[in-house]
Scaffold this motif. Structure first.
Motif, PDB file in Angstrom:
ATOM      1  N   PHE A  31      -3.643  81.980  17.995  1.00 22.52           N
ATOM      2  CA  PHE A  31      -2.995  80.689  18.293  1.00 22.52           C
ATOM      3  C   PHE A  31      -3.828  79.536  17.717  1.00 22.52           C
ATOM      4  CE2 PHE A  31      -6.232  79.919  21.437  1.00 22.52           C
ATOM      5  CZ  PHE A  31      -6.621  81.201  21.751  1.00 22.52           C
ATOM      6  N   GLY A  32      -3.169  78.360  17.683  1.00 22.96           N
ATOM      7  CA  GLY A  32      -3.858  77.157  17.206  1.00 22.96           C
ATOM      8  C   GLY A  32      -4.460  77.414  15.837  1.00 22.96           C
ATOM      9  N   HIS A  33      -5.781  77.157  15.707  1.00 21.03           N
ATOM     10  CA  HIS A  33      -6.487  77.544  14.481  1.00 21.03           C
ATOM     11  C   HIS A  33      -7.763  78.285  14.890  1.00 21.03           C
ATOM     12  CE1 HIS A  33      -8.062  73.591  15.711  1.00 21.03           C
ATOM     13  NE2 HIS A  33      -9.202  73.971  15.169  1.00 21.03           N
ATOM     14  N   SER A  41      -9.187  75.634  19.985  1.00 19.89           N
ATOM     15  CA  SER A  41      -7.754  75.940  20.151  1.00 19.89           C
ATOM     16  C   SER A  41      -7.262  76.344  21.536  1.00 19.89           C
ATOM     17  CB  SER A  41      -7.300  77.011  19.140  1.00 19.89           C
ATOM     18  OG  SER A  41      -7.585  76.593  17.824  1.00 19.89           O
ATOM     19  N   LEU A  42      -8.162  76.558  22.496  1.00 21.84           N
ATOM     20  CA  LEU A  42      -7.636  76.859  23.832  1.00 21.84           C
ATOM     21  C   LEU A  42      -6.827  75.653  24.297  1.00 21.84           C
ATOM     22  CD1 LEU A  42     -10.837  78.507  25.320  1.00 21.84           C
ATOM     23  CD2 LEU A  42      -8.697  79.664  24.744  1.00 21.84           C
ATOM     24  N   GLY A  43      -5.667  75.899  24.810  1.00 18.41           N
ATOM     25  CA  GLY A  43      -4.761  74.811  25.193  1.00 18.41           C
ATOM     26  C   GLY A  43      -3.649  74.602  24.183  1.00 18.41           C
ATOM     27  N   ASP A  44      -3.824  75.147  22.979  1.00 18.61           N
ATOM     28  CA  ASP A  44      -2.781  75.029  21.936  1.00 18.61           C
ATOM     29  C   ASP A  44      -2.080  76.372  21.795  1.00 18.61           C
ATOM     30  OD1 ASP A  44      -3.591  72.464  21.581  1.00 18.61           O
ATOM     31  OD2 ASP A  44      -4.665  72.819  19.691  1.00 18.61           O
ATOM     32  N   TRP A  45      -1.162  76.638  22.689  1.00 17.05           N
ATOM     33  CA  TRP A  45      -0.516  77.951  22.717  1.00 17.05           C
ATOM     34  C   TRP A  45       0.694  77.984  21.805  1.00 17.05           C
ATOM     35  CZ3 TRP A  45      -3.917  81.166  24.215  1.00 17.05           C
ATOM     36  CH2 TRP A  45      -4.886  80.763  25.122  1.00 17.05           C
ATOM     37  N   PHE A  46       0.410  77.717  20.524  1.00 18.09           N
ATOM     38  CA  PHE A  46       1.443  77.921  19.506  1.00 18.09           C
ATOM     39  C   PHE A  46       0.872  78.840  18.433  1.00 18.09           C
ATOM     40  CE2 PHE A  46      -0.795  74.764  17.090  1.00 18.09           C
ATOM     41  CZ  PHE A  46      -1.132  73.773  18.009  1.00 18.09           C
ATOM     42  N   VAL A  47       1.734  79.607  17.821  1.00 16.57           N
ATOM     43  CA  VAL A  47       1.307  80.723  16.966  1.00 16.57           C
ATOM     44  C   VAL A  47       0.698  80.209  15.661  1.00 16.57           C
ATOM     45  CG1 VAL A  47       2.115  82.796  15.760  1.00 16.57           C
ATOM     46  CG2 VAL A  47       3.145  82.126  17.958  1.00 16.57           C
ATOM     47  N   TRP A  48      -0.429  80.781  15.269  1.00 11.01           N
ATOM     48  CA  TRP A  48      -1.058  80.462  13.981  1.00 11.01           C
ATOM     49  C   TRP A  48      -0.393  81.361  12.932  1.00 11.01           C
ATOM     50  CZ3 TRP A  48      -7.054  80.963  12.894  1.00 11.01           C
ATOM     51  CH2 TRP A  48      -7.329  80.350  11.659  1.00 11.01           C
ATOM     52  N   GLU A  49       0.706  80.870  12.402  1.00  8.99           N
ATOM     53  CA  GLU A  49       1.536  81.716  11.538  1.00  8.99           C
ATOM     54  C   GLU A  49       0.846  82.059  10.226  1.00  8.99           C
ATOM     55  OE1 GLU A  49       5.567  80.452  11.216  1.00  8.99           O
ATOM     56  OE2 GLU A  49       5.881  80.684  13.374  1.00  8.99           O
ATOM     57  N   GLU A  50       0.036  81.108   9.693  1.00 19.18           N
ATOM     58  CA  GLU A  50      -0.649  81.417   8.416  1.00 19.18           C
ATOM     59  C   GLU A  50      -1.559  82.632   8.598  1.00 19.18           C
ATOM     60  OE1 GLU A  50      -1.412  77.596   9.404  1.00 19.18           O
ATOM     61  OE2 GLU A  50       0.713  78.089   9.259  1.00 19.18           O
ATOM     62  N   PHE A  84       4.799  95.324  23.440  1.00 14.46           N
ATOM     63  CA  PHE A  84       3.894  94.363  22.809  1.00 14.46           C
ATOM     64  C   PHE A  84       3.231  93.486  23.862  1.00 14.46           C
ATOM     65  CE2 PHE A  84       2.793  90.263  20.978  1.00 14.46           C
ATOM     66  CZ  PHE A  84       2.008  90.670  19.910  1.00 14.46           C
ATOM     67  N   GLY A  85       1.910  93.362  23.760  1.00 18.37           N
ATOM     68  CA  GLY A  85       1.155  92.551  24.716  1.00 18.37           C
ATOM     69  C   GLY A  85       0.395  91.440  24.014  1.00 18.37           C
ATOM     70  N   LEU A  86       0.156  90.360  24.737  1.00 16.18           N
ATOM     71  CA  LEU A  86      -0.481  89.185  24.140  1.00 16.18           C
ATOM     72  C   LEU A  86      -1.501  88.579  25.102  1.00 16.18           C
ATOM     73  CD1 LEU A  86      -0.150  87.586  21.482  1.00 16.18           C
ATOM     74  CD2 LEU A  86       1.479  86.107  22.668  1.00 16.18           C
ATOM     75  N   TRP A  87      -2.605  88.117  24.523  1.00 20.71           N
ATOM     76  CA  TRP A  87      -3.709  87.509  25.284  1.00 20.71           C
ATOM     77  C   TRP A  87      -3.493  86.008  25.458  1.00 20.71           C
ATOM     78  CZ3 TRP A  87      -7.377  83.702  24.343  1.00 20.71           C
ATOM     79  CH2 TRP A  87      -8.570  83.739  25.051  1.00 20.71           C
ATOM     80  N   PHE A  88      -3.765  85.500  26.637  1.00 19.63           N
ATOM     81  CA  PHE A  88      -3.768  84.057  26.897  1.00 19.63           C
ATOM     82  C   PHE A  88      -4.986  83.721  27.769  1.00 19.63           C
ATOM     83  CE2 PHE A  88       0.792  84.851  26.354  1.00 19.63           C
ATOM     84  CZ  PHE A  88       1.234  83.739  25.647  1.00 19.63           C
ATOM     85  N   GLU A  89      -5.411  82.489  27.652  1.00 17.05           N
ATOM     86  CA  GLU A  89      -6.413  81.992  28.612  1.00 17.05           C
ATOM     87  C   GLU A  89      -5.932  80.628  29.106  1.00 17.05           C
ATOM     88  OE1 GLU A  89     -10.439  81.892  27.158  1.00 17.05           O
ATOM     89  OE2 GLU A  89     -11.239  81.534  29.162  1.00 17.05           O
ATOM     90  N   PRO A  90      -4.894  80.639  29.942  1.00 18.91           N
ATOM     91  CA  PRO A  90      -4.141  79.417  30.238  1.00 18.91           C
ATOM     92  C   PRO A  90      -4.919  78.321  30.962  1.00 18.91           C
ATOM     93  CG  PRO A  90      -2.902  81.380  30.833  1.00 18.91           C
ATOM     94  CD  PRO A  90      -4.287  81.820  30.542  1.00 18.91           C
ATOM     95  N   GLU A  91      -5.996  78.681  31.654  1.00 17.06           N
ATOM     96  CA  GLU A  91      -6.683  77.670  32.461  1.00 17.06           C
ATOM     97  C   GLU A  91      -7.726  76.876  31.676  1.00 17.06           C
ATOM     98  OE1 GLU A  91      -7.743  79.910  36.326  1.00 17.06           O
ATOM     99  OE2 GLU A  91      -6.859  81.342  34.955  1.00 17.06           O
ATOM    100  N   ASP A  93     -11.948  71.015  20.645  1.00 20.80           N
ATOM    101  CA  ASP A  93     -11.277  71.065  19.353  1.00 20.80           C
ATOM    102  C   ASP A  93      -9.880  71.682  19.547  1.00 20.80           C
ATOM    103  OD1 ASP A  93     -10.432  71.380  16.794  1.00 20.80           O
ATOM    104  OD2 ASP A  93     -11.991  72.808  16.194  1.00 20.80           O
ATOM    105  N   SER A  94      -9.005  70.855  20.097  1.00 25.03           N
ATOM    106  CA  SER A  94      -7.622  71.314  20.299  1.00 25.03           C
ATOM    107  C   SER A  94      -6.728  70.089  20.329  1.00 25.03           C
ATOM    108  CB  SER A  94      -7.469  72.068  21.620  1.00 25.03           C
ATOM    109  OG  SER A  94      -7.616  71.178  22.709  1.00 25.03           O
ATOM    110  N   ARG A  95      -5.475  70.283  20.010  1.00 23.30           N
ATOM    111  CA  ARG A  95      -4.517  69.188  20.061  1.00 23.30           C
ATOM    112  C   ARG A  95      -4.360  68.707  21.517  1.00 23.30           C
ATOM    113  NH1 ARG A  95       1.279  70.565  17.708  1.00 23.30           N
ATOM    114  NH2 ARG A  95       0.135  71.223  15.877  1.00 23.30           N
ATOM    115  N   LEU A  96      -4.326  69.684  22.433  1.00 15.51           N
ATOM    116  CA  LEU A  96      -4.133  69.319  23.846  1.00 15.51           C
ATOM    117  C   LEU A  96      -5.232  68.368  24.322  1.00 15.51           C
ATOM    118  CD1 LEU A  96      -2.285  70.177  26.422  1.00 15.51           C
ATOM    119  CD2 LEU A  96      -4.346  71.351  27.121  1.00 15.51           C
ATOM    120  N   TYR A  97      -6.471  68.689  23.965  1.00 17.53           N
ATOM    121  CA  TYR A  97      -7.586  67.857  24.438  1.00 17.53           C
ATOM    122  C   TYR A  97      -7.556  66.482  23.775  1.00 17.53           C
ATOM    123  CZ  TYR A  97     -12.217  66.489  25.993  1.00 17.53           C
ATOM    124  OH  TYR A  97     -13.263  65.821  26.584  1.00 17.53           O
TER     125      TYR A  97
END
Ligand code: GLA
Length: 730
Positions: free
Chosen positions: A372-374, A381-390, A410-417, A422-426
């Motif tokens: 996610f993020g970059h 990137s924590l807080g930017d839960w959008f896929v790093w498509e590149e 299919f399973g996916l990792w998150f660290e939502p808290e 260095d994130s867009r959210l912050y």
């Protein structure tokens, strides 16, 4: 009836199948604890003694009676400010800063079913199938304007009683709660040991047993999470209690934040055993009509040693805490990308990993951190839960479709808290992070903690996370949490002493929404491994990654400690490479696999680096795991030896009808010309024969349990042995 009120004696008696808990309203309307132990007929009031004791003061309503002192009496919910100088369960402060209250009986009610707690996880009794009953006793102190609801519930078949307390301000004004425990048990006498489970990142839940002498022993967590350092599980065992004999009491906290647990032998050699919210950081204001709910504690007593107590606690968690369709379902064998690639992957590598997972007979591919993020390392990137498509070489959905088309989940990792600076959210919402104005925050793994005490923050992250899950048809989430909370300041809170508690309510709110919106989703809890392994998390996440340490030999100790309170199928356990990447130890694939099989089972390596022979062995191990998984899910767990001291660490699972069993052993220490090691089995039907699948031979159950199974000597370290037994029924 499992809960009785004797009007004449003004006593409450709670019965489970094998235990009784008794308390009484005394002549001054205070609630005294009388008894907890093996099933009781009659009253235990006679156990309470009264004596005039120096420096043990007398409440005013005792009049001339100098033998009545709360400093010495066994109490149900002791408070600060009554003359009891032992550890209180409740400390409140009024608007003048005056500490304490004196609680007296006000009313009670007994109802069918198990009470629930608002916003907090709790034991449930679905459709009342376990015959549960609830008791609510309300205590009050009108002078201070406080009421306390003590909740008790009995699940008779499980030998479990639950407790929690709700503290309420009444009559105007305001108080601050400085301490609020959920369970306090007073024993008028006894020679006890306290068993706790301490550890650190990578080595959680080490068994520790120490004698309760005249002092207070306290463990707990001030980290905002239940923690790697101490688990919110504790056992008070009579000094001579063993695995199979003797009395012992277990407390397990259904809460994932900071906690405290203490055992204290007082001046009169009486023992107080308590568990509840950490005092650290708690200063919870209550205005008129407001409440604070002290989370639930699961209590159990066993007269038959630690094994039975572990069953009572862990089977309650399996059957009455864990929820959802995965509760009684065998969990998918997974391949996790973390120890395979860490964050160094692209779409092609992941597709290959899926191919390997399929080829080896696994059920699920889990994409861990770095998608996610970059996020190319742990600084962003924590807080930017959008896929790093590149990085993935295209949309996540195309990878997921590829995995699904293979018949894998299919399973996916998150660290939502969490949030990275260095994130867009912050950049957009720096106030979402818990930081103290005017001070630089303390970083942990470069990251900051989001302020989950604010609904707005929970909503924003939920929106992001749920969108990824929905749009990509995610089947499993690994929910991680990789640091402790240090900077406690919520910019919207009028009182910072609320924040740590409200944070956990926010976490539970998020998890409950996931549970509601994605009922089929399997969630695996995680906190740098097992830093938040508790009954609270298990209400939302049926399994928890036991430890970041995947070394099979260390895992024997970690899983041993965990087994005292938690079911095997809740323990996330994977096979990783040898030499192990955390400690460098070399262990055979067979042993690594056998140890992981005592939990959820999966792999955490790149099969692309394996030879064909090793792959074939993995296929066999997976086939084998699928055969034994029902036994591990629903069977009874037996600790056969102590990995900290035994030459062979052994454990086993026996089916409810005793017709099937699986016993396992790992040799911890090897020597030249060794005496033969024997593993003593347990839980088999006496006086019958069992056939061992491995050698096809038949063995007498009594000898297997009284003497054991000899281990054929094999040179080399950490050799493992396994016996799958089927009862020979005539
Ligand atoms: C934590 C987890 C690991 C892995 C990493 C990813 O340490 O316990 O299993 O997911 O985070 O950053």
């Amino acid at each position: 009836m499992s809960i009785l009120f004797d009007e004449k004696a003004r006593s409450f008696t709670l019965h489970t199948k094998n235990t009784t808990y008794q308390m009484m309203v005394d002549q001054h309307d205070r609630l005294l604890h009388l008894y907890y132990g093996p099933t009781l007929q009659g009253g235990a009031k006679y156990l309470v003694t009264y004596q005039d004791r120096g420096f043990s003061a007398n409440p005013y309503d005792a009049g001339e009676d100098r033998t009545y002192s709360l400093d010495a009496l066994p109490q149900e919910y002791p408070t600060t400010g009554t003359g009891d100088f032992r550890s209180p369960a409740l400390t409140i402060v009024d608007e003048r800063g005056v500490m304490g209250c004196d609680l007296k009986y006000k009313s009670h009610s007994i109802t069918k079913g198990k009470y629930a707690l608002c916003g907090l996880p709790a034991v449930y009794d679905k459709d009342k199938e376990a015959g549960s009953r609830s008791l609510l006793i309300t205590l009050s102190d009108p002078a201070v304007g406080v009421e306390v609801d003590l909740f008790y519930a009995v699940l008779p078949k499980t030998d479990v009683i639950t407790r929690s307390a709700v503290i309420r301000k009444v009559g105007g004004g305001r108080i601050t709660v400085e301490k609020a425990l959920s369970a306090s048990l007073d024993f008028v006498t006894g020679d006890f040991d306290l068993i706790t489970f301490h550890g650190r990142h990578g080595m959680e839940r080490n068994f520790d047993r120490q004698r309760v002498i005249n002092r207070e022993i306290r463990i707990g967590s001030r980290r905002g999470a239940s923690s790697h350092q101490y688990n919110p599980l504790a056992i008070l065992a009579e000094h001579d209690t063993t695995e199979t004999a003797g009395g012992c009491y277990g407390l397990s906290f259904v809460y994932s934040g900071g906690f405290v647990c203490s055992a204290e032998k007082d001046q009169f050699d009486q023992i107080r055993f308590q568990m509840g919210l950490a005092e650290y950081g708690l200063s919870y204001p209550l205005a008129d009509g407001e409440e604070l709910v002290a989370p639930e504690v699961i209590m159990s007593y066993s007269a038959a040693g630690l094994r039975q107590l572990s069953w009572n606690l862990s089977e309650t968690i399996r059957d009455h805490v864990i929820r959802g369709p995965w509760q009684h379902k065998i969990r998918p064998v997974l391949l996790n990308s973390w120890e395979a690639f860490y964050m160094d992957f692209d779409g092609e590598k992941l597709r290959h990993l899926a191919d390997e997972a399929k080829d080896l007979g696994m059920d699920m591919l889990v994409l861990d951190d770095g998608w996610f993020g970059h996020r190319q390392d742990d600084s962003s990137s924590l807080g930017d839960w959008f896929v790093w498509e590149e990085k993935l070489g295209g949309p996540l959905r195309s990878l997921v479709d590829y995995v699904h088309e293979k018949g894998l989940l299919f399973g996916l990792w998150f660290e939502p808290e969490m949030v990275s600076e260095d994130s867009r959210l912050y950049q957009e919402h720096p106030d979402y992070a818990l930081t103290i104005p005017g001070r630089k925050p303390v970083r942990g793994r470069y990251q900051l903690v989001l302020d989950f005490s604010r609904k707005e923050v929970v909503d924003a992250i939920y929106e992001q996370v749920s969108t990824v899950i929905r749009e990509n048809a995610v089947d499993y989430v690994k929910w991680d949490y990789n640091r402790s909370i240090i900077d406690v300041f919520s910019c919207e809170s009028p009182c910072q002493g609320k924040v740590l508690y409200d944070y956990i309510l926010g976490l539970y709110d998020f998890l409950e929404r996931l549970h509601r919106d994605f009922p089929e989703l399997l969630i695996e809890g995680c906190s740098g491994g097992g830093g938040r392994f508790d009954a609270g998390m298990l209400y939302y996440t049926p399994q928890i990654w036991c430890s970041d340490n995947t070394d099979a030999i260390d895992r024997l100790k970690i899983q041993y400690g965990t087994s005292f309170g938690y079911p095997a199928m809740s323990m996330g356990a994977h096979v990783s490479v040898s030499p192990n990447e955390q400690c460098g130890r070399e262990v055979s694939l067979k042993t690594r696999s056998l140890v992981a099989m005592a939990g959820t089972y999966g792999y955490e390596l790149d099969p692309g680096c394996m030879g064909e022979e090793e792959k074939e062995q993995v296929r066999q191990e997976i086939r084998h795991q699928k055969e034994v998984a029902p036994l591990i899910l629903e069977g009874r767990y037996y600790r056969l030896s102590d990995p900290f001291t035994a030459n062979v660490t052994a454990w086993g699972f026996v089916s409810g009808d005793q017709s099937q069993a699986l016993f396992c052993g790992v040799v911890m220490d090897v020597h030249c010309n060794m005496p033969t090691n024997y593993v003593r089995f347990a839980g088999l039907t006496p006086h019958v024969l069992y056939r061992n699948e491995g050698d096809g031979r038949v063995y007498p159950s009594d000898a297997l349990m009284a003497v054991g199974m000899p281990l054929a000597f094999e040179p080399g370290e950490y050799k493992s042995y396994e016996w799958k037994l089927t009862r020979v029924d005539n």
